[in-house]
Design a protein around this motif. Structure first.
Motif, PDB file in Angstrom:
ATOM      1  N   VAL A  43     -47.881  41.650  47.610  1.00 45.71           N
ATOM      2  CA  VAL A  43     -47.422  40.432  46.957  1.00 45.71           C
ATOM      3  C   VAL A  43     -48.198  39.246  47.533  1.00 45.71           C
ATOM      4  O   VAL A  43     -48.157  38.990  48.740  1.00 45.71           O
ATOM      5  CB  VAL A  43     -45.907  40.214  47.187  1.00 45.71           C
ATOM      6  CG1 VAL A  43     -45.450  38.921  46.527  1.00 45.71           C
ATOM      7  CG2 VAL A  43     -45.109  41.408  46.658  1.00 45.71           C
ATOM      8  N   SER A  44     -48.922  38.533  46.670  1.00 45.78           N
ATOM      9  CA  SER A  44     -49.674  37.369  47.121  1.00 45.78           C
ATOM     10  C   SER A  44     -48.723  36.270  47.563  1.00 45.78           C
ATOM     11  O   SER A  44     -47.657  36.071  46.976  1.00 45.78           O
ATOM     12  CB  SER A  44     -50.583  36.860  46.001  1.00 45.78           C
ATOM     13  OG  SER A  44     -51.565  37.817  45.681  1.00 45.78           O
ATOM     14  N   ILE A  45     -49.124  35.526  48.607  1.00 46.09           N
ATOM     15  CA  ILE A  45     -48.346  34.391  49.094  1.00 46.09           C
ATOM     16  C   ILE A  45     -48.953  33.129  48.500  1.00 46.09           C
ATOM     17  O   ILE A  45     -50.060  32.731  48.867  1.00 46.09           O
ATOM     18  CB  ILE A  45     -48.358  34.347  50.638  1.00 46.09           C
ATOM     19  CG1 ILE A  45     -47.794  35.657  51.194  1.00 46.09           C
ATOM     20  CG2 ILE A  45     -47.556  33.153  51.143  1.00 46.09           C
ATOM     21  CD1 ILE A  45     -48.038  35.848  52.674  1.00 46.09           C
ATOM     22  N   GLU A  46     -48.246  32.528  47.566  1.00 42.76           N
ATOM     23  CA  GLU A  46     -48.820  31.451  46.757  1.00 42.76           C
ATOM     24  C   GLU A  46     -49.313  30.280  47.596  1.00 42.76           C
ATOM     25  O   GLU A  46     -50.367  29.704  47.317  1.00 42.76           O
ATOM     26  CB  GLU A  46     -47.790  30.964  45.737  1.00 42.76           C
ATOM     27  CG  GLU A  46     -48.330  29.921  44.770  1.00 42.76           C
ATOM     28  CD  GLU A  46     -47.309  29.539  43.715  1.00 42.76           C
ATOM     29  OE1 GLU A  46     -47.590  28.606  42.943  1.00 42.76           O
ATOM     30  OE2 GLU A  46     -46.240  30.154  43.665  1.00 42.76           O
ATOM     31  N   SER A  47     -48.571  29.921  48.622  1.00 46.91           N
ATOM     32  CA  SER A  47     -48.935  28.753  49.424  1.00 46.91           C
ATOM     33  C   SER A  47     -49.972  29.064  50.504  1.00 46.91           C
ATOM     34  O   SER A  47     -50.392  28.166  51.243  1.00 46.91           O
ATOM     35  CB  SER A  47     -47.690  28.160  50.080  1.00 46.91           C
ATOM     36  OG  SER A  47     -47.019  29.133  50.867  1.00 46.91           O
ATOM     37  N   GLU A  52     -51.183  38.068  51.923  1.00 44.85           N
ATOM     38  CA  GLU A  52     -50.244  38.896  51.186  1.00 44.85           C
ATOM     39  C   GLU A  52     -49.123  39.403  52.077  1.00 44.85           C
ATOM     40  O   GLU A  52     -49.286  39.509  53.297  1.00 44.85           O
ATOM     41  CB  GLU A  52     -50.961  40.142  50.626  1.00 44.85           C
ATOM     42  CG  GLU A  52     -52.089  39.883  49.685  1.00 44.85           C
ATOM     43  CD  GLU A  52     -52.801  41.183  49.319  1.00 44.85           C
ATOM     44  OE1 GLU A  52     -53.090  41.375  48.123  1.00 44.85           O
ATOM     45  OE2 GLU A  52     -53.055  42.006  50.232  1.00 44.85           O
ATOM     46  N   ARG A  53     -48.017  39.720  51.445  1.00 42.45           N
ATOM     47  CA  ARG A  53     -47.037  40.615  52.049  1.00 42.45           C
ATOM     48  C   ARG A  53     -47.402  42.024  51.609  1.00 42.45           C
ATOM     49  O   ARG A  53     -47.716  42.245  50.444  1.00 42.45           O
ATOM     50  CB  ARG A  53     -45.628  40.313  51.558  1.00 42.45           C
ATOM     51  CG  ARG A  53     -45.062  38.956  51.929  1.00 42.45           C
ATOM     52  CD  ARG A  53     -43.636  38.908  51.424  1.00 42.45           C
ATOM     53  NE  ARG A  53     -42.995  37.622  51.617  1.00 42.45           N
ATOM     54  CZ  ARG A  53     -41.713  37.401  51.363  1.00 42.45           C
ATOM     55  NH1 ARG A  53     -40.957  38.384  50.900  1.00 42.45           N
ATOM     56  NH2 ARG A  53     -41.184  36.206  51.559  1.00 42.45           N
ATOM     57  N   VAL A  54     -47.343  42.959  52.547  1.00 47.32           N
ATOM     58  CA  VAL A  54     -47.694  44.327  52.182  1.00 47.32           C
ATOM     59  C   VAL A  54     -46.515  45.250  52.452  1.00 47.32           C
ATOM     60  O   VAL A  54     -45.782  45.060  53.434  1.00 47.32           O
ATOM     61  CB  VAL A  54     -48.939  44.820  52.939  1.00 47.32           C
ATOM     62  CG1 VAL A  54     -50.143  43.975  52.588  1.00 47.32           C
ATOM     63  CG2 VAL A  54     -48.722  44.833  54.439  1.00 47.32           C
ATOM     64  N   PRO A  55     -46.307  46.246  51.602  1.00 49.07           N
ATOM     65  CA  PRO A  55     -45.231  47.214  51.869  1.00 49.07           C
ATOM     66  C   PRO A  55     -45.620  48.134  53.013  1.00 49.07           C
ATOM     67  O   PRO A  55     -46.790  48.220  53.409  1.00 49.07           O
ATOM     68  CB  PRO A  55     -45.135  47.988  50.552  1.00 49.07           C
ATOM     69  CG  PRO A  55     -46.498  47.892  49.954  1.00 49.07           C
ATOM     70  CD  PRO A  55     -47.028  46.538  50.351  1.00 49.07           C
ATOM     71  N   LEU A  56     -44.639  48.825  53.541  1.00 46.78           N
ATOM     72  CA  LEU A  56     -44.882  49.705  54.683  1.00 46.78           C
ATOM     73  C   LEU A  56     -45.959  50.749  54.403  1.00 46.78           C
ATOM     74  O   LEU A  56     -46.790  51.036  55.272  1.00 46.78           O
ATOM     75  CB  LEU A  56     -43.580  50.390  55.098  1.00 46.78           C
ATOM     76  CG  LEU A  56     -42.735  49.621  56.114  1.00 46.78           C
ATOM     77  CD1 LEU A  56     -41.317  50.167  56.154  1.00 46.78           C
ATOM     78  CD2 LEU A  56     -43.381  49.700  57.500  1.00 46.78           C
ATOM     79  N   ASP A 210     -42.487  30.395  53.652  1.00 46.84           N
ATOM     80  CA  ASP A 210     -42.557  31.095  52.368  1.00 46.84           C
ATOM     81  C   ASP A 210     -42.957  32.550  52.582  1.00 46.84           C
ATOM     82  O   ASP A 210     -42.427  33.463  51.944  1.00 46.84           O
ATOM     83  CB  ASP A 210     -43.596  30.430  51.452  1.00 46.84           C
ATOM     84  CG  ASP A 210     -43.197  29.035  51.007  1.00 46.84           C
ATOM     85  OD1 ASP A 210     -41.987  28.728  51.056  1.00 46.84           O
ATOM     86  OD2 ASP A 210     -44.086  28.268  50.614  1.00 46.84           O
ATOM     87  N   ALA A 211     -43.904  32.755  53.496  1.00 45.39           N
ATOM     88  CA  ALA A 211     -44.447  34.096  53.706  1.00 45.39           C
ATOM     89  C   ALA A 211     -43.440  35.038  54.334  1.00 45.39           C
ATOM     90  O   ALA A 211     -43.378  36.220  53.997  1.00 45.39           O
ATOM     91  CB  ALA A 211     -45.694  34.006  54.588  1.00 45.39           C
ATOM     92  N   ALA A 212     -42.641  34.513  55.270  1.00 43.55           N
ATOM     93  CA  ALA A 212     -41.754  35.376  56.049  1.00 43.55           C
ATOM     94  C   ALA A 212     -40.278  35.198  55.725  1.00 43.55           C
ATOM     95  O   ALA A 212     -39.427  35.772  56.402  1.00 43.55           O
ATOM     96  CB  ALA A 212     -41.977  35.126  57.541  1.00 43.55           C
TER      97      ALA A 212
END
Length: 326
Positions: A43-47, A52-56, A210-212
């Motif tokens: 999932v891209s972090i818009e700001s 990105e956030r990445v799944p496990l 936003d990211a976390a």
């Protein structure tokens, strides 16, 4: 005017690099990685463009991408599948960061630093256990001493999973001593502590929240993070953490606090880290998007400035981009 001394003589191509005072290498950089237990896709972090956030199940691939650029170290932040008032998932054996550490350790040679805090795991977004009645009285925030055991337990769980370094970031008084005692008594005396010793209550953290998913649900963190107006206080904070057993110390943010980075570097005999934070990253991207700045040139200049100020290592979202240039 005497022209016997001409500094320009050493600025020619072929000589500039030879006499450069500051050296920056990929091994000086630490790349943040966000691991998200709530998603099954990146999932891209818009700001934070490019982050990105990445799944496990994608975290090993993400870390290998970092390693391919020459960066040897990552720092992990977790987004858990559930949150509660005590941040129960922070020290869970099957927690998102614990599982990520084990996967990375099994598949790569990357050095893993684990961020140790509760803000990503609590439903109120603060960095510890709330004081009594805090939800009804927003001026109250975190119960310092009640939080120490939770931080120590979280650090020990990261060490058990295989973290190479634990990095407490809660700015809780006594956190380094509590963690050092727990690590030592649990058989992890060799695991070093990188303390966020001088972490300011800064306006530059917005994109990270936003990211976390770590923004406070009420109030702010000024009662436990440092006042941006204070410099000498940082030296006292750093000294206390080293006395309690910190093996390295961090200043956060970096660019707006280069004077603090420099002062800490002169004052201590342990490695000094600086965190080139999300807001510092995002503002260069925003200016570049408008054509006002050259992104690569300003990012490299910024990191060299942090290094020149005295940082031995730099946590930065530019790690991969700049490492590829270096």
């Amino acid at each position: 005017m005497s022209l016997h001394r001409r500094p320009r003589r050493l600025r020619r191509d072929g000589l500039r690099e030879l006499v450069a005072e500051t050296r920056l290498a990929p091994s000086d950089l630490v790349a943040p990685v966000f691991v998200d237990a709530t998603t099954d896709e990146r999932v891209s972090i818009e700001s934070m463009p490019g982050q990105e956030r990445v799944p496990l199940d994608a975290v090993v691939d993400r870390v290998q991408e970092v390693r391919a650029t020459g960066v040897e170290t990552v720092i992990l932040f977790g987004i858990p599948e559930a949150k509660d008032a005590r941040g129960t998932r922070a020290d869970a054996t099957d927690g998102v960061v614990q599982r990520a550490i084990r996967a990375i350790d099994d598949a790569t040679d990357v050095t893993v630093i684990s961020d140790v805090c509760l803000c990503e795991y609590t439903d109120h977004g603060h960095c510890g256990i709330l004081e009594a009645e805090a939800r009804d009285a927003p001026r109250l925030t975190v119960d310092n001493d009640a939080t120490l055991d939770r931080l120590a337990s979280t650090a020990a769980s990261h060490a058990a999973a295989g973290a190479d370094i634990v990095a407490p970031s809660a700015m809780t008084d006594g956190m380094v001593g509590a963690i050092r005692e727990r690590l030592d008594s649990s058989g992890y005396a060799d695991v070093p502590i990188l303390s966020y010793a001088a972490k300011y209550e800064s306006a530059f953290y917005g994109p990270f929240r936003d990211a976390a998913d770590g923004a406070p649900a009420f109030g702010d963190r000024r009662h436990y993070q440092m006042d941006p107006r204070n410099g000498d206080e940082a030296l006292r904070e750093v000294a206390l953490d080293i006395e309690q057993g910190a093996d390295a110390v961090m200043v956060k943010p970096a660019l707006a606090y280069l004077d603090v980075v420099s002062a800490v570097d002169r004052a201590v005999d342990v490695p000094v880290a600086a965190y080139n934070v999300s807001g510092e990253y995002a503002m260069l991207h925003a200016a570049s998007d408008r054509g006002w700045l050259d992104l690569d040139a300003t990012a490299l200049e910024s990191l060299n400035a942090i290094r020149r100020a005295g940082a031995d290592l730099i946590v930065t979202y530019f790690a991969e981009r700049i490492a590829a240039q270096l």
